[in-house]
Write a protein that holds these residues in place. Structure first.
Motif, mmCIF file in Angstrom:
data_model
loop_
_atom_site.group_PDB
_atom_site.id
_atom_site.type_symbol
_atom_site.label_atom_id
_atom_site.label_comp_id
_atom_site.label_asym_id
_atom_site.label_seq_id
_atom_site.Cartn_x
_atom_site.Cartn_y
_atom_site.Cartn_z
ATOM 1 N N SER A 158 18.400 18.936 -13.649
ATOM 2 C CA SER A 158 17.412 17.907 -13.131
ATOM 3 C C SER A 158 16.492 18.333 -12.660
ATOM 4 N N PHE A 159 16.465 19.368 -11.675
ATOM 5 C CA PHE A 159 15.470 19.746 -10.780
ATOM 6 C C PHE A 159 14.688 21.068 -11.060
ATOM 7 N N ARG A 160 15.199 21.788 -12.179
ATOM 8 C CA ARG A 160 14.669 22.998 -12.127
ATOM 9 C C ARG A 160 13.078 23.412 -12.694
ATOM 10 N N ASN A 161 12.823 22.181 -13.480
ATOM 11 C CA ASN A 161 11.604 22.238 -13.796
ATOM 12 C C ASN A 161 10.445 22.053 -12.882
ATOM 13 N N ALA A 162 10.723 20.955 -11.904
ATOM 14 C CA ALA A 162 9.980 20.828 -10.567
ATOM 15 C C ALA A 162 9.752 21.909 -9.692
ATOM 16 N N TRP A 163 11.053 22.689 -9.701
ATOM 17 C CA TRP A 163 11.118 23.766 -8.918
ATOM 18 C C TRP A 163 10.219 24.842 -9.396
ATOM 19 N N ARG A 164 10.384 25.211 -10.858
ATOM 20 C CA ARG A 164 9.755 26.317 -11.370
ATOM 21 C C ARG A 164 8.333 25.944 -11.365
ATOM 22 N N HIS A 165 7.877 24.898 -11.526
ATOM 23 C CA HIS A 165 6.310 24.549 -11.477
ATOM 24 C C HIS A 165 5.688 24.366 -9.965
ATOM 25 N N GLY A 166 6.543 24.546 -9.066
ATOM 26 C CA GLY A 166 5.985 24.358 -7.700
ATOM 27 C C GLY A 166 5.443 22.608 -7.636
ATOM 28 N N GLN A 167 6.034 21.787 -7.956
ATOM 29 C CA GLN A 167 5.652 20.400 -7.690
ATOM 30 C C GLN A 167 6.277 19.842 -6.549
ATOM 31 N N HIS A 168 5.404 20.336 -5.583
ATOM 32 C CA HIS A 168 5.838 20.079 -4.167
ATOM 33 C C HIS A 168 5.171 18.716 -3.741
ATOM 34 N N CYS A 169 5.862 17.954 -2.911
ATOM 35 C CA CYS A 169 5.347 16.634 -2.384
ATOM 36 C C CYS A 169 6.071 16.603 -1.025
ATOM 37 N N ILE A 170 5.208 15.460 -0.219
ATOM 38 C CA ILE A 170 6.002 15.117 1.026
ATOM 39 C C ILE A 170 6.199 13.695 1.027
ATOM 40 N N ILE A 171 7.585 13.399 1.597
ATOM 41 C CA ILE A 171 8.060 12.085 1.641
ATOM 42 C C ILE A 171 7.673 11.711 3.180
ATOM 43 N N PRO A 172 6.923 10.851 3.609
ATOM 44 C CA PRO A 172 6.563 10.388 4.703
ATOM 45 C C PRO A 172 7.763 9.281 5.084
ATOM 46 N N ALA A 173 8.513 9.631 6.458
ATOM 47 C CA ALA A 173 9.430 8.751 6.881
ATOM 48 C C ALA A 173 9.390 8.083 8.124
ATOM 49 N N ALA A 174 9.436 7.099 8.499
ATOM 50 C CA ALA A 174 9.505 6.655 10.004
ATOM 51 C C ALA A 174 10.976 7.154 10.408
ATOM 52 N N ALA A 175 12.075 7.069 9.752
ATOM 53 C CA ALA A 175 13.268 7.465 10.006
ATOM 54 C C ALA A 175 14.187 7.749 8.869
ATOM 55 N N ILE A 176 15.341 8.255 9.085
ATOM 56 C CA ILE A 176 16.212 8.603 8.102
ATOM 57 C C ILE A 176 17.402 7.943 8.657
ATOM 58 N N TYR A 177 18.502 7.580 7.663
ATOM 59 C CA TYR A 177 19.853 7.220 8.349
ATOM 60 C C TYR A 177 20.965 8.081 7.712
ATOM 61 N N GLU A 178 21.921 8.394 8.600
ATOM 62 C CA GLU A 178 23.012 9.145 8.294
ATOM 63 C C GLU A 178 24.100 8.732 8.782
ATOM 64 N N PRO A 179 25.280 8.950 8.282
ATOM 65 C CA PRO A 179 26.571 8.261 9.110
ATOM 66 C C PRO A 179 27.183 9.158 10.350
ATOM 67 N N ASP A 180 27.578 8.459 11.349
ATOM 68 C CA ASP A 180 28.034 9.190 12.406
ATOM 69 C C ASP A 180 29.465 9.017 12.195
ATOM 70 N N TRP A 181 30.348 9.996 11.920
ATOM 71 C CA TRP A 181 31.869 9.982 11.623
ATOM 72 C C TRP A 181 32.796 10.277 13.069
ATOM 73 N N ARG A 182 32.122 10.284 14.177
ATOM 74 C CA ARG A 182 32.779 11.015 15.370
ATOM 75 C C ARG A 182 33.840 10.000 15.736
ATOM 76 N N SER A 183 33.500 8.692 15.559
ATOM 77 C CA SER A 183 34.447 7.349 16.153
ATOM 78 C C SER A 183 35.843 7.552 15.024
ATOM 79 N N GLY A 184 35.547 8.243 13.976
ATOM 80 C CA GLY A 184 36.700 8.192 12.832
ATOM 81 C C GLY A 184 36.208 6.904 11.549
ATOM 82 N N LYS A 185 35.085 6.361 11.891
ATOM 83 C CA LYS A 185 34.427 5.589 10.871
ATOM 84 C C LYS A 185 32.972 5.868 10.708
ATOM 85 N N ALA A 186 32.476 5.456 9.650
ATOM 86 C CA ALA A 186 31.081 5.961 9.254
ATOM 87 C C ALA A 186 30.147 4.785 9.914
#
Length: 216
Positions: A90-118
């Motif tokens: 899925s990715f090797r063509n873009a990687w091989r040709h250096g098709q670099h870009c930047i995603i601008p993000a105000a924030a990302i979301y990740e699940p914190d599992w320290r409580s035992g729940k996501a």
């Protein structure tokens, strides 16, 4: 792995990167949604030492390789592991040709599992500025002959990262997206394919923070 992020407002992105304002209906983005990404203008590559600005494009969050029969694959290709990106179909063509870009993000979301729940947690830069996430872009032609752009976030191991190791399940590998330092934006976009791995580095833990509002 990041499957949910918040795009900056068009006005904030235009101000931060010096691009023309664009239309963006949704800021809360999931795989298959369309969001903005930044790359170098095509004509700037022909100008040695060019100081041309960035260009903003709209694409699918989830890379759609040229050989794909439909766009449903985007639901599985929103993240690319830097360790295997060069060999994955899925990715090797873009990687091989250096098709670099930047995603601008105000924030990302990740699940914190320290409580035992996501617990979905909003993570942003500690200084409140827009994140610039290292990504790859691709072009795909749909059944109507239209060209569709798409992108994927590059990720690295974060088992030893003092901030990101708190996210994802306890018995799972910790991962994080590659957040670029501002000074590396242009270098990443102009880097040759053989230089891509040099940018696969962890973002400093003290430069990230949990947002005090989590309303998405």
């Amino acid at each position: 792995m990041c499957s949910h992020y918040e795009a900056p407002s068009p006005a904030a992105l235009a101000e931060a990167f010096g691009v023309e304002p664009y239309e963006q209906l949704k800021l809360n983005l999931w795989p298959g949604y369309f969001g903005p990404f930044l790359r170098m203008p095509h004509d700037s590559e022909e100008l040695e030492g060019s100081t041309a600005g960035f260009e903003v494009e709209s694409g699918s969050f989830g890379l759609i390789p040229g050989w794909s029969k439909d766009d449903k694959i985007a639901r599985r290709t929103y993240n690319a592991r830097s360790e295997t990106v060069a060999s994955k179909p899925s990715f090797r063509n873009a990687w091989r040709h250096g098709q670099h870009c930047i995603i601008p993000a105000a924030a990302i979301y990740e699940p914190d599992w320290r409580s035992g729940k996501a617990v979905p947690t909003r993570i942003e830069r500690a200084d409140g500025e827009i994140m610039g996430i290292a990504c790859l872009w691709e072009r795909w032609k749909n059944a109507d002959g239209e060209i569709v752009l798409s992108y994927t976030m590059l990720t690295i191991n974060a088992d030893d990262h003092t901030f990101m190791r708190d996210y994802h399940q306890v018995d799972h590998e910790k991962r994080m997206v590659v957040i670029l330092p501002k000074g590396a934006y242009r270098d990443w976009l102009k880097a040759a394919p053989g230089e891509s791995m040099e940018f696969m580095r962890q973002y400093p833990a003290d430069c990230l923070s949990v947002s005090n509002h989590n309303d998405h």
